[in-house]
Structure formats: C-alpha cells, structure tokens
Design an enzyme around this catalytic site. Structure first.
Site, PDB file in Angstrom:
ATOM      1  N   ARG A 159       0.854  -1.169   0.000  1.00 17.72           N
ATOM      2  CA  ARG A 159       0.000   0.000   0.000  1.00 17.72           C
ATOM      3  C   ARG A 159       0.901   1.234   0.000  1.00 17.72           C
ATOM      4  NH1 ARG A 159      -4.272  -0.243   4.799  1.00 17.72           N
ATOM      5  NH2 ARG A 159      -4.895   1.740   3.851  1.00 17.72           N
ATOM      6  N   HIS A 160       0.325   2.362  -0.344  1.00 18.25           N
ATOM      7  CA  HIS A 160       1.057   3.622  -0.214  1.00 18.25           C
ATOM      8  C   HIS A 160       1.403   3.840   1.263  1.00 18.25           C
ATOM      9  CE1 HIS A 160      -2.621   5.219   1.553  1.00 18.25           C
ATOM     10  NE2 HIS A 160      -3.269   4.617   0.558  1.00 18.25           N
ATOM     11  N   GLU A 178      -7.590   3.784  -6.312  1.00 20.13           N
ATOM     12  CA  GLU A 178      -8.402   3.209  -5.247  1.00 20.13           C
ATOM     13  C   GLU A 178      -9.871   3.108  -5.663  1.00 20.13           C
ATOM     14  OE1 GLU A 178      -8.855   1.239  -3.111  1.00 20.13           O
ATOM     15  OE2 GLU A 178      -8.463   2.000  -1.100  1.00 20.13           O
ATOM     16  N   ARG A 222      -0.446   9.732  -3.455  1.00 18.50           N
ATOM     17  CA  ARG A 222       0.120   8.980  -2.329  1.00 18.50           C
ATOM     18  C   ARG A 222       0.903   7.742  -2.767  1.00 18.50           C
ATOM     19  NH1 ARG A 222      -5.453   8.901  -2.289  1.00 18.50           N
ATOM     20  NH2 ARG A 222      -6.606   6.959  -1.958  1.00 18.50           N
ATOM     21  N   HIS A 262      -3.505   0.703  -3.451  1.00 21.69           N
ATOM     22  CA  HIS A 262      -4.396   1.078  -2.361  1.00 21.69           C
ATOM     23  C   HIS A 262      -5.058  -0.158  -1.749  1.00 21.69           C
ATOM     24  CE1 HIS A 262      -4.077   5.224  -3.964  1.00 21.69           C
ATOM     25  NE2 HIS A 262      -3.963   4.571  -5.104  1.00 21.69           N
ATOM     26  N   ASN A 265      -5.521   9.150   5.893  1.00 24.21           N
ATOM     27  CA  ASN A 265      -5.471   8.015   6.829  1.00 24.21           C
ATOM     28  C   ASN A 265      -5.492   8.513   8.275  1.00 24.21           C
ATOM     29  OD1 ASN A 265      -3.125   6.095   4.795  1.00 24.21           O
ATOM     30  ND2 ASN A 265      -5.360   6.046   4.791  1.00 24.21           N
TER      31      ASN A 265
END
Length: 426
Positions: free
Chosen positions: A225-226, A296, A276, A361, A232
């Site tokens: 994932r980023h 995403e 991201r 994502h 977040n």
C-alpha cells in the site's frame, strides 16, 4: 463478472490437461481455476495424482511403467474417481468449468474421457503443455521434487532422479494432440507458441486469451500500500491526499526494504495515478509505470468522508455495504466487483511480466491478493492489509508462497471489522 453472462451460454466445460510430467500442467490448471473464480465463474480442479495418492502415496518410477499392469490399473481407477467427482460437481453444485489435471498422454486415454464428456453433454477442451526447453523442464523438476506430495521427506537428489525416470516412462507412450476435430490449445514452451483449434464458445475463448498471456518462469510479485496519508490520519476515505510525515519516512525506507527482498533481480514498479502511491515509490531506483486501473475504489458521494460520517449520513448504505461488501456499490462510485473488472488488464499484464512491484491502495491490493491467493469474494473485502508492509508473492506449482516484511515505522490502522465503525488507531 459484472459485464459477462457466461451462464447465458448454458455451457459446461471439461478442461483436460495433457502433457508429460514437469511441464507446468498443475500450475496452469490452478491458474485457470483462480482466474475464473476471481471472475465469479465456478471452476474447480480435479487432480488425478491426489486420487492416486490415496492408494499409493509415494510411488517409484516403476509404478508409471507402461508394462506395470497393477500400476496401470490403479492409475485408471484414480482417473475414474476424479472424473466421477467432477461430473457430480458439475451436476449438483452448479459447476461451469471442471479441470481434469493429469498427464492424459495417450490418444486412447483422451478418447475415453472424450466419450464420457459427450455422453454427459459436457464440452471437452484439451490443453496440452508441450515443452522441450531444458532450462524450463529442469526448473520444474526442481520445483516438483521439493513441493510435490509424492516426494515429501525424501532426499531431493534421489527424488529428482526418480522423477526423471518417471518422465522417461511417460515419454515411451506420449502422443501429442493432432486431431483436427478436437477443441484444443497447445502451449509450446509455455507462451513462446500457442496453437488453437476449434474453439467453440465464448468461455473457451476467454480461457484461450488467458493462456496466451501465461508463462511459468520463476518470478515474484511485491505488493505494498502507499505510505500513511493525511487522509489516513483523519480516517477519511478516498481523496488524493499527500503522505503524512510517517508515510514519507516509509517512502525513504522502502528502497532498502525492497532491495533486501529483491536482491539484484530486475524489477518494474507500477503505481496508481494518485499522489500517495507516486510519493511512496519516489525513491525506488527502478523503472516506473503509472496505471489508472490501480486507483483506489471510487467511494462516489462518500469520497472524503470518515466511516462514522457515512454511518450517520447514509445509515442504509453503511449497513448494505456490511451485508455484502463485494457487491455493494457506493452511490456514484464503485463496488469491489467493479474494481475486479477494471483490474483484469492488470492481471493479464502481470501474468505476461516477470518481477513486478505494485504500490497501490487497500481495496485494489485486496483484489490482486485475492487473485493470487484464491481468496473467496465474501472474505477478500475484509482482509487486513496493514500500512507500511511489503508483501512478497512467489507463485509455485502447488500454491503461492507469501512473505510479509513489516517496516519499523508506526502507522494508523485503517482496518474496519464487519459491523464496526472505523476507529483510527494512532
């Protein structure tokens, strides 16, 4: 799969694998099952070797000698059991594609299966893996001797010698497919040449398209994932936010983490079009490609909201998503099923490539992971995929090996269990 209605054809297919041992048949069979299942088509593999092992767990090469009548009887019995179970599954469990994974190297054995299929109105489709690439064969022998249930607990060198002798016994009677009236795909040195003959249904053509993109050379896929993002930290979903300070630290440490796992192998990095992921891959010293398909899951009108806000503003939607997360589509957005549809070209390209790293994502990574690990649709949207973790996948003949490498950088947890509001853990 969203746009496809395979059932409209009302066709059931028996895919019959053909080829000598160590030609990647089981790997190809398992891949077809995974691919079709991922597309919501009911597929199952029936491995004749597994049935034979119920009677003869660790046979020597002599068991496979054409002149060994007892061996021949037991092998035929195993094939009968596998076929019987396959037809039962097709009849009673809404099966669509049953795969008979065995050598099926003689015309007489194939004709016997052909007749059984025709009596049941099941379409027979043969897939032959023909290979004379010694490097490829040796790699498969090495893989089989260390992962095949036939050789568990045995000395690897003795296992390899016995396995070569087994191959020689099959070579004595091997007849390649040449009948013009059969539906078949012949893969020559897995991917260097593909011969197709009498493909008769849309579903068969989908299988052919998939097979044309396959190779079975050893390779690995790395997923991440980023890094932790500003969204977040506040629990918001979607958006196109920048990385947080800890996310930027993950980006700086990622090259070292990747280097430790990849070594000197060539690697290509794929990211989404969102900031991201690109910021996360910024320091990776490899060729990079950007894919819109890796963006995403689109949260539609819920984009930029927290789960608590969604729960209070759209309680019915929040409950409906929990009820069936795979099928639920955000108003004006996407469902997990929609993500799978747009990821199909990514999967095809992944199958064509060798070592790839994907920075993407949570929802997208879940869908890609589900493809490689054969995770069901009711489970895949709920898988925990933590931030700041590198996942290494290594496809093998009898499954995919997984290693998770965690970076020593804290991050919030974005995981929400079924029935719960998101609780951001700092």
């Amino acid at each position: 799969m969203g746009g496809y209605s395979f059932q409209a054809e009302n066709v059931q297919i028996c895919v019959i694998m053909v080829g000598l041992p160590a030609r990647g048949k089981s790997l190809i069979a398992q891949k077809i099952v995974r691919y079709l299942t991922w597309l919501s088509i009911r597929a199952k593999c029936f491995n004749v070797g597994n049935y034979r092992r119920l009677e003869t767990a660790h046979p020597t090469a002599e068991f496979f000698d054409v002149n060994n009548s007892e061996g021949e009887r037991l092998r035929k019995m195993a094939a009968e059991s596998a076929i019987r179970d396959m037809f039962r599954w097709l009849d009673h469990e809404q099966g669509v594609v049953g795969i008979l994974d065995a050598t099926n190297t003689t015309k007489s054995r194939r004709n016997w299966i052909l007749e059984l299929c025709r009596k049941r109105n099941v379409e027979p489709m043969f897939i032959e893996s023909w290979c004379d690439d010694e490097d490829l064969i040796m790699q498969n022998i090495m893989d089989v001797k260390t992962t095949s249930p036939d050789y568990i607990g045995q000395d690897p060198e003795r296992a390899a010698l016995d396995f070569r002798n087994r191959i020689r016994n099959y070579e004595k009677v091997y007849e390649t497919i040449s009948e013009r009236d059969l539906t078949y795909v012949k893969l020559i040195n897995v991917g260097s040449q593909v011969i197709i003959n009498r493909i008769q249904s849309y579903l068969e053509s989908r299988i052919v398209y998939y097979l044309m993109n396959l190779h079975i050379k050893p390779r690995c896929i790395w997923l991440s994932r980023h890094g932790e993002s500003a969204f977040n930290l506040t629990g918001k979903i979607g958006g196109d936010s920048d990385l947080s300070a800890r996310g930027r630290e993950y980006a700086r440490q990622l090259p070292q983490l990747v280097k430790m796992s990849v070594g000197d192998r060539p690697l290509t990095v794929w990211t989404s079009t969102l900031k991201r992921t690109q910021q996360t891959a910024k320091y990776l010293p490899y060729r990079q490609l950007t894919w819109k398909a890796l963006d995403e899951l689109d949260a539609g009108q819920c984009d930029g909201l927290t789960y608590e806000e969604i729960e209070s503003r759209y309680p019915d939607d929040f409950a409906a998503r929990d009820e069936n997360k795979y099928e639920y589509r955000y108003p004006g957005g996407e469902s997990y099923r929609d993500v799978v549809v747009r990821l199909e070209p990514i999967i095809m390209e992944l199958e064509r490539q060798e070592n790839i790293m994907i920075v993407t994502h949570q929802a997208v990574l879940r869908c890609i992971y589900a493809y490689f690990m054969n995770v069901s649709q009711d489970q895949s949207p709920w898988m925990e995929v933590p931030l700041h973790t590198l996942i290494k996948l290594e496809p093998k003949a009898y499954g995919t090996e997984v290693i998770r490498i965690k970076a020593d950088i804290p991050a919030v947890s974005t995981y929400r269990e079924k029935g719960q509001s998101a609780k951001i853990k700092k």
